[in-house]
Design a protein around this motif. Sequence first.
Motif: not given
Length: 330
Positions: A115-120, A299-303, A320-323, A325-327
Amino acid sequence: MKTVSKLENLFAVINETAELIAKECQLTYIEAVAETGENMFQGAILQEDMSEVTIKNIKRKYESIDINSFEKEEIRKAYQLAILKGLKDGAHPNHQMTPDTIGLFLGYLVSKFIDGKKELSILDPAVGTGNLLTTILNYLSTVEEITSYGVDVDDLLIKLAYIQANLQEHPIQFYNQDSLERLLIDPVDVTICDLPVGYYPNDVEASNYELKADEGHSYSHHLFIEQSMKHTKEDGYLFFIVPNSLFETNEAPKLNQYIKKVAIIQGFIQLPLSLFKDERHGKSILILQKNGEESKRPKQALLAKLPKFSNKEAMNSIMKQIDEWFKENK
Ligand SMILES: C[S@@+](CC[C@H](N)C(=O)[O-])C[C@H]1O[C@@H](n2cnc3c(N)ncnc32)[C@H](O)[C@@H]1O
């Protein structure tokens, strides 16, 4: 008439020069792919003992393209085609390159989690041909500074990886060693790995791991998960390509307990079965976050179970469902 694309041109040069080098230097095609890649990077023909005619022929082919005019992804894809051709004959399933359909999807997931990290910093402890790692690095082009590490025990595959990295201008640090032995790599923000699946033959080394088998050889994919955990920072993420049956074997309860103790399961996403020759070899993506001050249980894992990547409608709906989940969870 179909026009030849830039990528096809580059593949043709890699392929034809590799065939010539293989024949004259008595190498396998895949070894010659590595040799021709090195030539292209160095801007010279490095093999000795080739006839004048062949050298001229190879030189002419190199001169027909300008490697600097290619995008990183074009170079990766052309190389991927040549490696695929070379690995086709008799490659062990554990030596297979990760296809870019999976790599691109993983790239998307990694970019969402960081999520937007500039260094990795990023590690692939079973880097193989480097296809998965470079697909992800190319995907993360908006991250300003990436430090990356790749480890593999197979010297030919890691040579292909380092040539790909050179041609694509990724300053990856490579280690040609057994990843389950001591690794001199500081913990990273993100670990990715298409795990080698099967038994690890070195029982002495395995005895240093919590996830060693009580009897007989241990599962190398379990030991890889533990080793990766050690080399990931607190709150860092780990993305593994694992067999669908990971949590169903008789060693699974121990793995489950270990994961619960050290990390949070963020997701388990089944890849389309059509990607695998044999349904029994179907794979999933397991996403973990190492425990730390900021790690938070979703709240619930991304399955999810992915449809065929070619099914655009179904794929859009899953994305869309994954997006969503992230929200809700990030
Ligand atoms: C499924 S392949 C990974 C492919 C890679 N992601 C790519 O895109 O080419 C698994 C890799 O694990 C490597 N491997 C298996 N056991 C290993 C070990 N103990 N230490 C390091 N590498 C190992 C194999 O050589 C192989 O390259």
